[in-house]
Motif scaffolding. Structure first.
Motif, short mmCIF file in Angstrom:
data_model
loop_
_atom_site.label_atom_id
_atom_site.label_comp_id
_atom_site.label_asym_id
_atom_site.label_seq_id
_atom_site.Cartn_x
_atom_site.Cartn_y
_atom_site.Cartn_z
N HIS A 70 5.24 9.05 1.41
CA HIS A 70 4.96 9.29 2.82
C HIS A 70 4.95 8.00 3.64
O HIS A 70 5.39 8.00 4.80
N ALA A 71 4.42 6.94 3.06
CA ALA A 71 4.36 5.67 3.79
C ALA A 71 4.17 4.53 2.80
O ALA A 71 3.55 4.70 1.74
N GLU A 72 4.72 3.37 3.14
CA GLU A 72 4.50 2.17 2.33
C GLU A 72 4.48 0.97 3.27
O GLU A 72 5.42 0.76 4.05
N THR A 128 0.87 -1.17 0.00
CA THR A 128 0.00 0.00 0.00
C THR A 128 0.91 1.22 0.00
O THR A 128 1.68 1.42 0.94
N LEU A 129 0.82 2.03 -1.04
CA LEU A 129 1.71 3.18 -1.21
C LEU A 129 0.95 4.47 -1.04
O LEU A 129 -0.04 4.73 -1.73
N ASP A 160 12.76 -0.56 2.03
CA ASP A 160 12.35 -1.60 2.96
C ASP A 160 10.94 -1.31 3.48
O ASP A 160 10.64 -0.19 3.88
N VAL A 161 10.09 -2.31 3.48
CA VAL A 161 8.72 -2.19 3.97
C VAL A 161 8.64 -2.96 5.28
O VAL A 161 8.79 -4.19 5.30
N VAL A 162 8.43 -2.26 6.38
CA VAL A 162 8.58 -2.87 7.70
C VAL A 162 7.29 -2.90 8.51
O VAL A 162 7.30 -3.30 9.67
N ALA A 192 0.26 -2.32 -4.89
CA ALA A 192 -0.72 -3.28 -5.39
C ALA A 192 -2.10 -3.11 -4.76
O ALA A 192 -3.05 -3.75 -5.19
N ASP A 193 -2.21 -2.28 -3.74
CA ASP A 193 -3.49 -2.07 -3.05
C ASP A 193 -4.50 -1.49 -4.03
O ASP A 193 -4.23 -0.51 -4.72
#
Length: 528
Positions: free
Chosen positions: A372-374, A361-362, A488-490, A424-425
Motif C-alpha cells: 500500500h505504501a513505502e 517503512t513498509l 522507487d521510494v519517493v 527496516a522500520d
C-alpha cells in the motif's frame, strides 16, 4: 629504534564515538599482543576485475596480485630482529600477523599505548581495551611495502544496526512474507550458493533456529559457525539477551529467504583486528561465498585510517573474486548518531565496493501481496535510515549520473549512500525468535541479510557470481528516473536528505522487485 629509523605510516587514528575514560593503569609492558600488517600487491588489480562481472580465482589472485615472497621475507626479517615472531602469513590476502611483547610492538611502530574503559555495543557492561595514540610509524626499510598495521588498539569499532519497538508495533512481517511482497524469484531458493555472515558479538541458540524455521514450515538450513581469532561460538548458559539478537536475526532472515543456501557465520571480536581477520576469512574462503552480509558499522569519521585502508583492500579482493558484499547503512539518520549534528555516513557501507542497504517503512497486506505504501524510514533522530555522502570516498563512475549531493562541509563530490533499501522500520518489523519467544525487530541490520538472500537467489538463476553489483544496477541511469528492478521510494526523509524520484540518500535506488531485477541482471550480465 630512533625517530630517524622510522617513517610515518599514518597520522589518522580512530576518533572515539562511545563514552570512554582513560584508566590510571598502563598496559603490562611484557604482555604479549598480535598485530596484522597489510603488504602491497605485486601489481594493481585491473579495472575489469572489480568493476565488471569478470571473476578471478583465489589461486590466480594470489599468484598475480598477492604478496611478493621477497616482501614477506623482508618484513619477517626486519620485525624478527626486534623481537616480533610471525604467526601467520597469507599470500592471497597479503596479511602477515606477528606477535611479541607489547613494549616491543610500541617501540617498532612508534606508538603510545594506553588503557581505556568504555562500552562494547554488542555486549552489556563495561569493557577495557588498548588505544594507541598519535601517529603510526614504520621501520624505514619497510616504507612502501607495509601499507597498514592493525591491532595496536583493541577498542570496539562497530555497533549493531537493529531496532526493537518501544511499544506495540504497527504491523509485523515474517521474512517469507517480505520475500513474496518484494517478489523474490519463487523458482529459486539459493541452492548451491554460500551466504557468509560476519558477527561481531552475540550467540544464536539452536533451539531458536529450529523453532523459527519450524514455524515457517522450513527445514533448518545448513549453518556453520566459524570462530575467528579465538572468538567463542558456543552459546553461554542463561537466557538470551538483546546482544544475541544481531546474529540471530541475520541467520534467521538469511535462512528464511535463501533456504537452499549454505550459511557460514564468521564469529569474531568487535575490534579492528577481529573485524579484519573475519573479513579475510570470509573473502578468501574456498570455495568463495556468493555474498557477505555485514549488519553493523559506525560513522566513517570514527574509523582509523589503518583499519579502513585494510578493510577497503579486502573488499577490493572480494569484487575481483566475484563476491557481493552487503552492509547496513545505519539506523541513526543522516548524522549517523554523531553528536555534532552534521551529516555523516556509516562505514563499511560507504565503501564503493559495498552494496549499502538502507531502510524503509513498509505498509502492505501479506495475505494479498499488495504493498500500500513505502516511505523512507524515519521515526526520530536515532531511529531512521542512514544515508548521505561519504567524506572519504570520491564519487564512483557508476553514480555519476544520479545527482548525488555534494559534501556539506567542502562542496566536493563523494560516494552516495545507500544503494538499495528494504523494510527496516521497527514499527513495521520482522518477526524473529529469541530466547524461545517471537519478537519484532527492525533496522538496516534486517534489510542487509534480506538483500544478501536475494542475491543468492538471483545468482542461482544466473549460474555465475555477480561480484560488485553497482555497475550493473546503476547502468544507463539518469537523475530522478525510476530504475527497473526496484520499487522507487519517493516520500520521507532521514533528517538532512529528502526522498525523491530515482536515487536518493535515503533509500538509494529503492526496495527490490526481485523478479524484474533478475530479468534486468540476466540481460546486463550477458551484455557485459
Amino acid at each position: 629504534m630512533t625517530d630517524d629509523d622510522h617513517v610515518v605510516l599514518s597520522a589518522h587514528t580512530s576518533r572515539p564515538w562511545l563514552p570512554e575514560r582513560p584508566l590510571d593503569a598502563s598496559p603490562v609492558p611484557g604482555s604479549t599482543a598480535r598485530v596484522s600488517l597489510l603488504l602491497r600487491r605485486r601489481a594493481p588489480l585491473p579495472h575489469q576485475l572489480v568493476q565488471t562481472p569478470a571473476v578471478i580465482s583465489n589461486r590466480e589472485l594470489a599468484e598475480r596480485f598477492g604478496a611478493d615472497p621477497a616482501d614477506i621475507a623482508l618484513v619477517e626479517g626486519t620485525l624478527g630482529r626486534h623481537g616480533l615472531r610471525t604467526v601467520q602469513v597469507d599470500h592471497e590476502s597479503r596479511l602477515l600477523t606477528v606477535e611479541g611483547p607489547l613494549s616491543a610492538l610500541a617501540e617498532v611502530f612508534g606508538s603510545r599505548i594506553r588503557l581505556y574503559e568504555g562500552e562494547d555495543p554488542f555486549r552489556p557492561g563495561p569493557v577495557r581495551y588498548r588505544r594507541h595514540l598519535g601517529e603510526v610509524l614504520l621501520p624505514a626499510e619497510l616504507d612502501g611495502i607495509v601499507m597498514s598495521v592493525v591491532g595496536l588498539g583493541t577498542q570496539p569499532v562497530a555497533r549493531p544496526e537493529f531496532h526493537v519497538p518501544d511499544d506495540e508495533p504497527r504491523i509485523t512481517y515474517s521474512a517469507v512474507e517480505l520475500g513474496r511482497l518484494y517478489r523474490f524469484p519463487a523458482s529459486h531458493d539459493g541452492t548451491g550458493q554460500r551466504l557468509a555472515v560476519v558477527s561481531l558479538g552475540g550467540m544464536c541458540r539452536p533451539d531458536d533456529l529450529d523453532g523459527y524455521f519450524r514455524s515457517l514450515g522450513l527445514a533448518t538450513p545448513d549453518i556453520t559457525h566459524v570462530s575467528v581469532d579465538g572468538a567463542p561460538v558456543t552459546p553461554q548458559s542463561g537466557p538470551a539477551t538483546r546482544f544475541d539478537l544481531e546474529v540471530t536475526l541475520d541467520l534467521q532472515i538469511a535462512g528464511a529467504l535463501a533456504p537452499g543456501a549454505t550459511i557460514l557465520n564468521y564469529v569474531t571480536r568487535n575490534n579492528g583486528q577481529g573485524i579484519l581477520l573475519a573479513l579475510k576469512a570470509a573473502v578468501h574462503a574456498t570455495p568463495s561465498p556468493t555474498v557477505i552480509s555485514l549488519s553493523w558499522g559506525s560513522p566513517e569519521i570514527t574509523w582509523s585510517g589503518q583499519l579502513a585502508l585494510a578493510v577497503h583492500d579486502l573488499l577490493e579482493d572480494a569484487a575481483a573474486l566475484g563476491i557481493t558484499v552487503c552492509a547496513a547503512s545505519g539506523d541513526s539518520g543522516s548524522t549517523s548518531g554523531m553528536p555534532d549534528g552534521a551529516p555523516h555516513v556509516n562505514y563499511p557501507a560507504s565503501d564503493p565496493y559495498v552494496l549499502a542497504c538502507g531502510g524503509t517503512t513498509l505498509l502492505a497486506d501479506p495475505a494479498t501481496n499488495v504493498i500500500h505504501a513505502e516511505t523512507a524510514w524515519n521515526t526520530g533522530a536515532f531511529s531512521a535510515t542512514g544515508g548521505g555522502v561519504s567524506g572519504v570516498f570520491g564519487l564512483p563512475e557508476w553514480q555519476a549520473t544520479v545527482d548525488v549531493p555534494v559534501r556539506s562541509d567542502s562542496g566536493e563530490p563523494g560516494r552516495g549512500v545507500p544503494d538499495v533499501a528494504a523494510n527496516a522500520d521497527n514499527r513495521t518489523g520482522y518477526r524473529v525468535r529469541l530466547g524461545g519467544t517471537e519478537i519484532c525487530v527492525g533496522g538496516t541490520s534486517a534489510a542487509t541479510p534480506l538483500w544478501a538472500a536475494l542475491i543468492c537467489r538471483v545468482t542461482q538463476s544466473l549460474e555465475r557470481p555477480l561480484g560488485l553489483l553497482q555497475p550493473l544496477i546503476y547502468r544507463d541511469l539518469q537523475a530522478e528516473v525510476v530504475t527497473t528492478g526496484f520499487r522507487d521510494v519517493v516520500a520521507g526523509d532521514n533528517g538532512t536528505y529528502t526522498a525523491r524520484p530515482g536515487w536518493d540518500p535515503n533509500t538509494g535506488l529503492g526496495s527490490p522487485h526481485g523478479e524484474d531485477l533478475l530479468e534486468v541482471l540476466h540481460r546486463r550480465v550477458a551484455e557485459a
